[in-house]
Scaffold this motif. Structure first.
Motif, mmCIF file in Angstrom:
data_model
loop_
_atom_site.group_PDB
_atom_site.id
_atom_site.type_symbol
_atom_site.label_atom_id
_atom_site.label_comp_id
_atom_site.label_asym_id
_atom_site.label_seq_id
_atom_site.Cartn_x
_atom_site.Cartn_y
_atom_site.Cartn_z
ATOM 1 N N PHE A 54 0.768 -1.500 -0.001
ATOM 2 C CA PHE A 54 -0.223 -0.196 -0.040
ATOM 3 C C PHE A 54 0.633 1.313 -0.076
ATOM 4 O O PHE A 54 0.025 2.582 -0.269
ATOM 5 C CB PHE A 54 -0.910 0.392 0.886
ATOM 6 C CG PHE A 54 -0.786 0.484 2.416
ATOM 7 C CD1 PHE A 54 -0.121 0.725 3.157
ATOM 8 C CD2 PHE A 54 -0.309 -1.401 2.986
ATOM 9 C CE1 PHE A 54 0.576 0.897 4.390
ATOM 10 C CE2 PHE A 54 0.766 -1.906 4.658
ATOM 11 C CZ PHE A 54 0.602 0.038 5.019
ATOM 12 N N ALA A 72 0.981 2.489 -3.181
ATOM 13 C CA ALA A 72 -0.390 1.846 -3.960
ATOM 14 C C ALA A 72 0.089 3.140 -5.606
ATOM 15 O O ALA A 72 0.498 4.004 -5.288
ATOM 16 C CB ALA A 72 -1.201 2.602 -3.113
ATOM 17 N N GLY A 73 -0.704 2.535 -6.625
ATOM 18 C CA GLY A 73 -1.156 2.913 -8.192
ATOM 19 C C GLY A 73 0.037 2.880 -8.449
ATOM 20 O O GLY A 73 0.082 3.507 -9.963
ATOM 21 N N SER A 75 -6.376 2.442 -13.554
ATOM 22 C CA SER A 75 -7.361 3.331 -12.504
ATOM 23 C C SER A 75 -8.730 3.283 -13.319
ATOM 24 O O SER A 75 -8.578 3.138 -14.588
ATOM 25 C CB SER A 75 -7.424 4.730 -13.577
ATOM 26 O OG SER A 75 -5.825 5.455 -12.690
ATOM 27 N N ARG A 119 -11.787 4.452 -4.941
ATOM 28 C CA ARG A 119 -10.105 4.317 -5.034
ATOM 29 C C ARG A 119 -9.799 2.857 -4.761
ATOM 30 O O ARG A 119 -8.476 3.007 -4.334
ATOM 31 C CB ARG A 119 -9.564 5.370 -3.880
ATOM 32 C CG ARG A 119 -9.986 6.909 -4.176
ATOM 33 C CD ARG A 119 -9.368 7.864 -2.562
ATOM 34 N NE ARG A 119 -8.239 8.415 -2.135
ATOM 35 C CZ ARG A 119 -7.392 8.072 -3.460
ATOM 36 N NH1 ARG A 119 -7.492 9.274 -4.476
ATOM 37 N NH2 ARG A 119 -6.015 8.030 -3.492
ATOM 38 N N LYS A 152 -7.302 1.332 -6.057
ATOM 39 C CA LYS A 152 -6.185 1.301 -7.501
ATOM 40 C C LYS A 152 -5.201 1.760 -5.709
ATOM 41 O O LYS A 152 -3.976 1.708 -5.729
ATOM 42 C CB LYS A 152 -5.806 1.894 -7.861
ATOM 43 C CG LYS A 152 -4.105 1.975 -8.784
ATOM 44 C CD LYS A 152 -4.362 2.953 -10.388
ATOM 45 C CE LYS A 152 -2.784 3.099 -10.708
ATOM 46 N NZ LYS A 152 -2.874 3.287 -11.780
ATOM 47 N N TYR A 153 -6.083 2.624 -4.906
ATOM 48 C CA TYR A 153 -4.527 3.357 -3.415
ATOM 49 C C TYR A 153 -5.503 3.030 -1.992
ATOM 50 O O TYR A 153 -5.242 3.250 -1.502
ATOM 51 C CB TYR A 153 -5.136 5.036 -4.102
ATOM 52 C CG TYR A 153 -4.308 4.987 -5.123
ATOM 53 C CD1 TYR A 153 -3.354 5.214 -5.307
ATOM 54 C CD2 TYR A 153 -5.693 5.697 -6.186
ATOM 55 C CE1 TYR A 153 -3.001 6.153 -6.435
ATOM 56 C CE2 TYR A 153 -4.924 6.430 -6.936
ATOM 57 C CZ TYR A 153 -3.729 5.652 -7.829
ATOM 58 O OH TYR A 153 -3.409 6.389 -8.874
ATOM 59 N N LYS A 170 -6.119 1.079 0.674
ATOM 60 C CA LYS A 170 -5.170 1.237 1.972
ATOM 61 C C LYS A 170 -5.953 0.613 3.245
ATOM 62 O O LYS A 170 -6.624 -0.163 3.270
ATOM 63 C CB LYS A 170 -5.358 2.323 3.114
ATOM 64 C CG LYS A 170 -4.713 4.289 1.864
ATOM 65 C CD LYS A 170 -3.410 3.455 1.669
ATOM 66 C CE LYS A 170 -2.374 5.122 0.528
ATOM 67 N NZ LYS A 170 -1.182 5.269 0.704
#
Length: 285
Positions: free
Chosen positions: A175, A178-179, A186, A203, A205-206, A208
């Motif tokens: 994480f 991430a991305g 996306s 979100r 792709k990102y 946490k």
């Protein structure tokens, strides 16, 4: 893949492991119960689903890259409440991994067959899961992104008591970066939407660590009630979890308060770490 002579017709063999039966399948992989042709060890073997691998144009195909990432992530996690990887290999250009076999199946299957679990059985299992999640977040820097009852397997401890083990790292990723991997586009998400918070859908792709904490609470809710937290198939900006005592009035009030708060996506007070949720559950029971 080859064949081996056993009782009855020959059965498929992968890297010396004879396939006995299918245990389950997901978006990319299929898991079989297998037995070693040499020493008779019984394990679980996961590989890319045949319909996903048919006609792959080259070894660097997207599915193989993703499956190899899963293998690398899963191999790196060593914890008593994570399904243990014992061997990795490659057969005819396709990777596979061999894991411990959890004979109790998944919590999802257990609830489907026998109905919801009592609080005294369910909560200790989820304390196991939360210990594993705490480890992968804090030690491995990884977010799982697909925690759900079917990815929590049941085994037995040395004393014969049931033990929960987290499985299926197919969507897991680091994480802190991430991305940045380029493997998740996306606007694209995967996983099981009934066990995702809205923040994960928006979100993905990102994602946490708090998305895994929410998924743990949602999975415990399901195991206690037989139903997902939302009445809708998936999250929207307006959808909210149904209070757990509306599903089952017998759920103890203190436990219900913990679950309802953990699943309240609008609350700044909900637990954001696996350790916080575990402490709240222990205090409630």
């Amino acid at each position: 893949m080859g064949n081996t002579a056993m009782d009855g017709p020959p059965r498929p063999e992968i890297g010396g492991w004879v396939i006995e039966r299918e245990l389950g399948r997901g978006g990319m992989g299929v898991v079989h119960a297998v037995v070693h042709s040499g020493d008779g060890r019984r394990r679980a073997l996961k590989l890319i689903r045949p319909d996903m691998s048919a006609g792959l144009p080259e070894p660097a195909d997207e599915w193989i890259v993703q499956f190899e990432r899963e293998i690398a992530v899963h191999q790196g996690v060593r914890h008593p409440h994570v399904v243990r990887v014992e061997e990795v290999g490659n057969e005819a250009g396709l990777p596979y991994l061999v894991m411990e076999l959890c004979e109790g199946g998944s919590l999802g299957d257990r609830v489907g067959a026998d109905g919801p679990l009592p609080v005294g059985e369910a909560v200790p299992l989820f304390l196991d899961v939360l210990r594993a999640v705490h480890h992968i977040h804090t030690v491995r820097g990884t977010v799982h992104r697909d925690i759900k009852p079917h990815n929590i397997l049941l085994s037995r401890g040395p004393d014969g008591a049931p033990v929960a083990k987290l499985s299926d790292f197919g969507l897991a990723k680091a994480f802190e970066t991430a991305g940045l991997s380029g493997l998740t586009r996306s606007g694209v998400f995967a996983g099981t939407i009934r066990f995702m918070p809205m923040e994960q859908v928006v979100r993905y792709k990102y994602a946490k660590p708090p998305v895994d904490v929410w998924a743990c609470a949602a999975s415990l809710y399901f195991v206690l009630t037989g139903r997902a937290p939302r009445d809708s198939d998936g999250p929207t900006r307006r959808s909210r979890a149904v209070p757990v005592r509306e599903r089952d009035a017998q759920i103890p009030e203190r436990l219900a308060q913990v679950l309802d708060q953990a699943l309240d996506e609008r609350s700044g007070e909900r637990p954001r770490t696996a350790e916080q949720l575990g402490e709240a559950l222990r205090a409630a029971v």
